[in-house]
Design a protein around this motif. Structure first.
Motif, PDB file in Angstrom:
ATOM      1  N   MET A   8       0.826  -1.206   0.000  1.00 26.50           N
ATOM      2  CA  MET A   8       0.000   0.000   0.000  1.00 26.50           C
ATOM      3  C   MET A   8       0.862   1.258   0.000  1.00 26.50           C
ATOM      4  O   MET A   8       0.507   2.263  -0.620  1.00 26.50           O
ATOM      5  N   GLU A   9       2.000   1.164   0.678  1.00 24.55           N
ATOM      6  CA  GLU A   9       2.904   2.319   0.691  1.00 24.55           C
ATOM      7  C   GLU A   9       3.386   2.631  -0.724  1.00 24.55           C
ATOM      8  O   GLU A   9       3.393   3.792  -1.154  1.00 24.55           O
ATOM      9  N   LEU A  10       3.761   1.603  -1.456  1.00 27.17           N
ATOM     10  CA  LEU A  10       4.240   1.801  -2.816  1.00 27.17           C
ATOM     11  C   LEU A  10       3.110   2.246  -3.749  1.00 27.17           C
ATOM     12  O   LEU A  10       3.331   3.047  -4.655  1.00 27.17           O
ATOM     13  N   VAL A  11       1.915   1.722  -3.534  1.00 23.59           N
ATOM     14  CA  VAL A  11       0.758   2.164  -4.326  1.00 23.59           C
ATOM     15  C   VAL A  11       0.544   3.663  -4.147  1.00 23.59           C
ATOM     16  O   VAL A  11       0.296   4.394  -5.111  1.00 23.59           O
ATOM     17  N   TYR A  12       0.663   4.117  -2.910  1.00 29.70           N
ATOM     18  CA  TYR A  12       0.483   5.540  -2.629  1.00 29.70           C
ATOM     19  C   TYR A  12       1.562   6.369  -3.313  1.00 29.70           C
ATOM     20  O   TYR A  12       1.267   7.378  -3.966  1.00 29.70           O
ATOM     21  N   TYR A  13       2.814   5.944  -3.206  1.00 30.64           N
ATOM     22  CA  TYR A  13       3.909   6.701  -3.812  1.00 30.64           C
ATOM     23  C   TYR A  13       3.771   6.762  -5.328  1.00 30.64           C
ATOM     24  O   TYR A  13       4.008   7.801  -5.952  1.00 30.64           O
ATOM     25  N   PHE A  14       3.395   5.626  -5.923  1.00 30.88           N
ATOM     26  CA  PHE A  14       3.179   5.607  -7.372  1.00 30.88           C
ATOM     27  C   PHE A  14       1.992   6.491  -7.743  1.00 30.88           C
ATOM     28  O   PHE A  14       2.044   7.239  -8.718  1.00 30.88           O
ATOM     29  N   GLY A  15       0.935   6.404  -6.941  1.00 28.51           N
ATOM     30  CA  GLY A  15      -0.278   7.163  -7.225  1.00 28.51           C
ATOM     31  C   GLY A  15      -0.058   8.656  -7.252  1.00 28.51           C
ATOM     32  O   GLY A  15      -0.661   9.371  -8.060  1.00 28.51           O
ATOM     33  N   ILE A  16       0.822   9.157  -6.373  1.00 31.69           N
ATOM     34  CA  ILE A  16       1.072  10.602  -6.333  1.00 31.69           C
ATOM     35  C   ILE A  16       2.269  10.986  -7.204  1.00 31.69           C
ATOM     36  O   ILE A  16       2.750  12.122  -7.148  1.00 31.69           O
ATOM     37  N   ASP A  17       2.749  10.022  -7.996  1.00 33.62           N
ATOM     38  CA  ASP A  17       3.770  10.280  -9.016  1.00 33.62           C
ATOM     39  C   ASP A  17       5.142  10.614  -8.446  1.00 33.62           C
ATOM     40  O   ASP A  17       5.832  11.509  -8.939  1.00 33.62           O
ATOM     41  N   TYR A  74      13.825   7.208  -7.085  1.00 29.22           N
ATOM     42  CA  TYR A  74      14.843   7.760  -6.184  1.00 29.22           C
ATOM     43  C   TYR A  74      14.208   8.541  -5.037  1.00 29.22           C
ATOM     44  O   TYR A  74      14.763   8.605  -3.932  1.00 29.22           O
ATOM     45  N   GLU A  75      13.023   9.107  -5.264  1.00 29.74           N
ATOM     46  CA  GLU A  75      12.321   9.828  -4.201  1.00 29.74           C
ATOM     47  C   GLU A  75      11.726   8.847  -3.193  1.00 29.74           C
ATOM     48  O   GLU A  75      11.748   9.093  -1.980  1.00 29.74           O
ATOM     49  N   VAL A  76      11.207   7.724  -3.710  1.00 32.82           N
ATOM     50  CA  VAL A  76      10.648   6.690  -2.839  1.00 32.82           C
ATOM     51  C   VAL A  76      11.724   6.131  -1.921  1.00 32.82           C
ATOM     52  O   VAL A  76      11.486   5.890  -0.729  1.00 32.82           O
ATOM     53  N   GLU A  77      12.907   5.923  -2.455  1.00 35.14           N
ATOM     54  CA  GLU A  77      13.991   5.346  -1.667  1.00 35.14           C
ATOM     55  C   GLU A  77      14.412   6.247  -0.505  1.00 35.14           C
ATOM     56  O   GLU A  77      14.909   5.769   0.512  1.00 35.14           O
ATOM     57  N   LYS A  78      14.195   7.554  -0.649  1.00 35.64           N
ATOM     58  CA  LYS A  78      14.509   8.486   0.436  1.00 35.64           C
ATOM     59  C   LYS A  78      13.476   8.408   1.562  1.00 35.64           C
ATOM     60  O   LYS A  78      13.771   8.751   2.703  1.00 35.64           O
ATOM     61  N   LEU A  79      12.266   7.959   1.218  1.00 32.16           N
ATOM     62  CA  LEU A  79      11.166   7.949   2.185  1.00 32.16           C
ATOM     63  C   LEU A  79      10.891   6.565   2.764  1.00 32.16           C
ATOM     64  O   LEU A  79      10.147   6.444   3.736  1.00 32.16           O
ATOM     65  N   SER A  80      11.480   5.523   2.183  1.00 27.50           N
ATOM     66  CA  SER A  80      11.106   4.157   2.546  1.00 27.50           C
ATOM     67  C   SER A  80      12.333   3.278   2.707  1.00 27.50           C
ATOM     68  O   SER A  80      13.405   3.557   2.163  1.00 27.50           O
ATOM     69  N   VAL A  91      11.187  -1.773  -5.416  1.00 27.23           N
ATOM     70  CA  VAL A  91      10.468  -0.589  -5.919  1.00 27.23           C
ATOM     71  C   VAL A  91      10.353  -0.662  -7.433  1.00 27.23           C
ATOM     72  O   VAL A  91       9.267  -0.440  -8.002  1.00 27.23           O
ATOM     73  N   ILE A  92      11.440  -0.990  -8.108  1.00 24.31           N
ATOM     74  CA  ILE A  92      11.423  -1.091  -9.564  1.00 24.31           C
ATOM     75  C   ILE A  92      10.433  -2.155 -10.028  1.00 24.31           C
ATOM     76  O   ILE A  92       9.621  -1.930 -10.936  1.00 24.31           O
TER      77      ILE A  92
END
Length: 222
Positions: A1-10, A14-20, A27-28
């Protein structure tokens, strides 16, 4: 769900990796799966551009990727993309093409644009027979002007190219073979999302539909 949210808000990888704490590879892999959902959603909800006679269609081709300098490097590094956008709506179609000739582009137009629709383009020779094919066709000569004296222009599809290439640039590197997947994601966000690319709520619904169909296919196989 965390990744769904990050993808959903575009957010980019590299930004996801800073937050997770989720690994780079995970992630890829998940983002690749999410783009499959985007593609299936577009496939299951096709559009016919110009079905509303008040809407104008703009068409164009654009080169994505990079040209090899001094013929260095291996493999194909650039890709031609044919684009069609319906002004006054969020309907856009981007398709990778091997050639930009009439034999390649005309069937794509005929399949996706309503007969009799008004089409604006530049003066590329592949479009010369659109009037004979039942479309109302006007052109602008970009070697002389951005907008013709009668107001004909292709500003909207030119804007699409800028946004799509900005999307790829923001990802800090995309392999040539991945461009098609990224364009599917771009079309999905442009059609269903907000101006900032946020498709989170729409994407949740499409994941549910995707998974339901996937389960039904498995049941039939069993």
């Amino acid at each position: 769900m965390e990744l769904v949210y990050y993808f959903g808000i575009d957010l980019q990888i590299y930004e996801v990796e800073k937050l997770s704490d989720i690994s780079h590879v995970s992630v890829i892999e998940w983002f690749d799966q999410f783009r499959i959902v985007c593609k299936e959603s577009l496939t299951n909800d096709p559009v016919l551009l110009g079905s509303n006679s008040e809407h104008l269609i703009e068409i164009d081709e654009s080169l994505f990727g990079k040209k090899r300098k001094y013929h260095r490097g291996t493999g194909k590094q650039d890709t031609w993309v044919f684009g069609m956008v319906e002004k006054g709506s969020r309907k856009v179609i981007l398709q990778i093409v091997e050639k930009r000739d009439r034999k390649t582009l005309l069937p794509i137009i005929q399949e996706n644009v309503a007969e009799g629709a008004h089409i604006n383009s530049d003066c590329w020779a592949a479009y010369n027979t659109l009037e004979k094919e039942g479309f109302v066709h006007k052109t602008v000569n970009h070697s002389k002007e951005f907008k013709a004296q009668d107001g004909t222009c292709t500003n909207e599809i030119e804007g699409i190219w800028g946004l799509a290439k900005l999307k790829i640039k923001s990802m800090k590197g995309v392999r040539h073979e991945r461009i098609g997947d990224i364009l599917n994601e771009f079309c999905y966000r442009y059609r269903y999302g907000f101006s900032n690319g946020d498709v989170f709520h729409k994407f949740l619904k499409d994941i549910a539909i995707f998974n339901e169909k996937k389960m039904k296919r498995k049941m039939k196989m069993n």
